[in-house]
Design a protein around this motif. Structure first.
Motif, mmCIF file in Angstrom:
data_model
loop_
_atom_site.group_PDB
_atom_site.id
_atom_site.type_symbol
_atom_site.label_atom_id
_atom_site.label_comp_id
_atom_site.label_asym_id
_atom_site.label_seq_id
_atom_site.Cartn_x
_atom_site.Cartn_y
_atom_site.Cartn_z
ATOM 1 N N THR A 16 0.985 -1.135 0.118
ATOM 2 C CA THR A 16 -0.168 0.068 -0.098
ATOM 3 C C THR A 16 0.950 1.112 0.072
ATOM 4 O O THR A 16 0.596 2.325 -0.645
ATOM 5 N N THR A 17 1.948 1.146 0.670
ATOM 6 C CA THR A 17 2.977 2.425 0.821
ATOM 7 C C THR A 17 3.562 2.651 -0.573
ATOM 8 O O THR A 17 3.575 3.962 -1.190
ATOM 9 N N PHE A 18 3.843 1.775 -1.196
ATOM 10 C CA PHE A 18 4.325 1.880 -2.421
ATOM 11 C C PHE A 18 3.452 2.316 -3.541
ATOM 12 O O PHE A 18 3.910 3.240 -4.259
ATOM 13 N N LEU A 19 2.123 1.940 -3.433
ATOM 14 C CA LEU A 19 1.164 2.719 -4.244
ATOM 15 C C LEU A 19 0.877 3.894 -4.025
ATOM 16 O O LEU A 19 0.673 4.860 -4.801
ATOM 17 N N ILE A 20 0.982 4.565 -2.514
ATOM 18 C CA ILE A 20 0.867 5.885 -1.990
ATOM 19 C C ILE A 20 1.725 6.761 -2.668
ATOM 20 O O ILE A 20 1.573 7.808 -3.216
ATOM 21 N N TRP A 21 3.254 6.095 -2.844
ATOM 22 C CA TRP A 21 4.198 7.005 -3.243
ATOM 23 C C TRP A 21 4.320 7.108 -4.940
ATOM 24 O O TRP A 21 4.691 7.665 -5.421
ATOM 25 N N LEU A 22 3.747 5.867 -5.519
ATOM 26 C CA LEU A 22 3.763 5.844 -6.979
ATOM 27 C C LEU A 22 2.615 6.453 -7.749
ATOM 28 O O LEU A 22 2.943 6.977 -8.715
ATOM 29 N N LEU A 23 1.314 6.657 -7.128
ATOM 30 C CA LEU A 23 0.293 6.987 -7.550
ATOM 31 C C LEU A 23 0.444 8.544 -8.334
ATOM 32 O O LEU A 23 0.018 9.080 -9.312
ATOM 33 N N PRO A 24 1.151 9.283 -7.066
ATOM 34 C CA PRO A 24 1.225 10.872 -7.804
ATOM 35 C C PRO A 24 2.199 10.926 -8.885
ATOM 36 O O PRO A 24 2.060 11.772 -9.940
ATOM 37 N N ILE A 25 2.984 10.045 -9.115
ATOM 38 C CA ILE A 25 4.202 9.869 -10.408
ATOM 39 C C ILE A 25 3.081 9.610 -11.563
ATOM 40 O O ILE A 25 3.148 10.274 -12.667
ATOM 41 N N ILE A 26 2.144 8.705 -11.326
ATOM 42 C CA ILE A 26 1.126 8.118 -12.609
ATOM 43 C C ILE A 26 0.216 9.416 -12.979
ATOM 44 O O ILE A 26 0.078 9.521 -14.023
ATOM 45 N N GLU A 27 -0.307 10.162 -11.762
ATOM 46 C CA GLU A 27 -1.170 11.035 -12.110
ATOM 47 C C GLU A 27 -0.672 12.249 -12.809
ATOM 48 O O GLU A 27 -1.610 12.690 -13.726
ATOM 49 N N VAL A 28 0.428 12.416 -12.684
ATOM 50 C CA VAL A 28 1.226 13.651 -13.195
ATOM 51 C C VAL A 28 1.968 13.397 -14.630
ATOM 52 O O VAL A 28 2.200 14.215 -15.482
ATOM 53 N N GLN A 29 1.843 12.007 -14.650
ATOM 54 C CA GLN A 29 2.335 11.292 -15.862
ATOM 55 C C GLN A 29 3.884 11.537 -16.170
ATOM 56 O O GLN A 29 4.387 12.105 -17.306
ATOM 57 N N ALA A 30 4.529 12.038 -15.085
ATOM 58 C CA ALA A 30 5.909 12.150 -15.320
ATOM 59 C C ALA A 30 6.833 11.769 -14.118
ATOM 60 O O ALA A 30 6.266 11.767 -12.888
ATOM 61 N N LEU A 31 7.908 11.376 -14.335
ATOM 62 C CA LEU A 31 8.871 10.547 -13.210
ATOM 63 C C LEU A 31 9.547 11.608 -12.402
ATOM 64 O O LEU A 31 10.038 12.706 -12.746
#
Length: 251
Positions: free
Chosen positions: A187-202
């Motif tokens: 769940t923590t991995f997804l919490i930190w990953l989702l903002p990257i996916i949402e802005v579509q930028a690493l």
């Protein structure tokens, strides 16, 4: 005398690790630090990552010293979460994680001079009561996070459930804590990953965080195997002692 005891404890700790475990943890530390430097991460991120890898690696081997690393890691993670406005993780760690780690330190180090801790089994009633309380707290946590307009609210609440589960069971020395820790990692991995996916930028600054969580996940899987194996061995020894005692009484 104290120097001799400390030296012996360090030897005992070193003996707990197999060569491939030392290699894995070393490579994990190198990878996390290297990514942090490349991403130009803050000193807090680098320190959090180092203490975190040492924490999960030591706990997986049932070493008490891991809790000290855990205390440092949790403190730095609170600061890290505040810097990135990750208020769900901030509140969860300052209200739940830190106090439970402190309780674990007291429980693990009290009345025991060894470097390791042995697993314990929870009663069915304790499981039922704790599960009900955990669900109630996690639901309440959902509404608290809603007041702070926390992103990924449901995911943060699920993370809270696993976090409470893992750290309470750690206080109680139960192998099932690793089920909770693995849930926290995912769940923590997804919490930190989702903002990257949402802005579509690493966001390279969060890459070391993601890498650290992956190292945690692998260590916790190894930890689950080790602790459950120890619990099974302990149960067989108790059953054997009971059988021997019964045989002696029959004679």
């Amino acid at each position: 005398m104290e120097k001799a005891n400390f030296k012996q404890q360090m030897i005992d700790i070193a003996k707990k690790f197999k060569w491939y475990e030392v290699l894995y943890l070393t490579l994990g530390l190198i990878a996390v630090v290297a990514l942090s430097i490349i991403a130009k991460s803050s000193a807090i991120t680098i320190s959090y990552s180092i203490f975190g890898v040492l924490y999960v690696g030591a706990i997986a081997k049932q070493l008490k010293i891991g809790l000290i690393f855990g205390l440092l890691q949790a403190t730095l993670y609170i600061v890290q979460s505040a810097l990135y406005n990750n208020w769900g993780e901030f509140i969860l760690n300052i209200v739940i994680v830190l106090p439970l780690i402190v309780l674990s330190i007291v429980g693990w180090f009290r009345k025991s001079s060894g470097v390791t801790v042995t697993s314990k089994k929870l009663s069915r009633n304790e499981w039922i009561i704790f599960t009900i309380i955990n669900l109630a707290v996690s639901i309440a946590f959902y509404f608290v996070l809603a007041l702070f307009d926390t992103p990924n609210l449901l995911l943060a609440s699920i993370s809270a459930f696993f976090t409470i589960l893992a750290h309470y069971l750690m206080v109680r020395k139960s192998p099932f804590m690793f089920v909770g820790f693995i849930g926290v990692n995912i769940t923590t991995f997804l919490i930190w990953l989702l903002p990257i996916i949402e802005v579509q930028a690493l966001n390279f600054e969060t890459v070391p965080m993601l890498a650290t969580i992956v190292v945690y996940l692998i260590s916790n899987i190894f930890g689950a195997i080790n602790w459950f194996k120890d619990a099974s061995k302990k149960q067989k020894e108790q059953e054997s002692q009971t059988e021997n005692l019964t045989d002696m009484q029959d004679k």
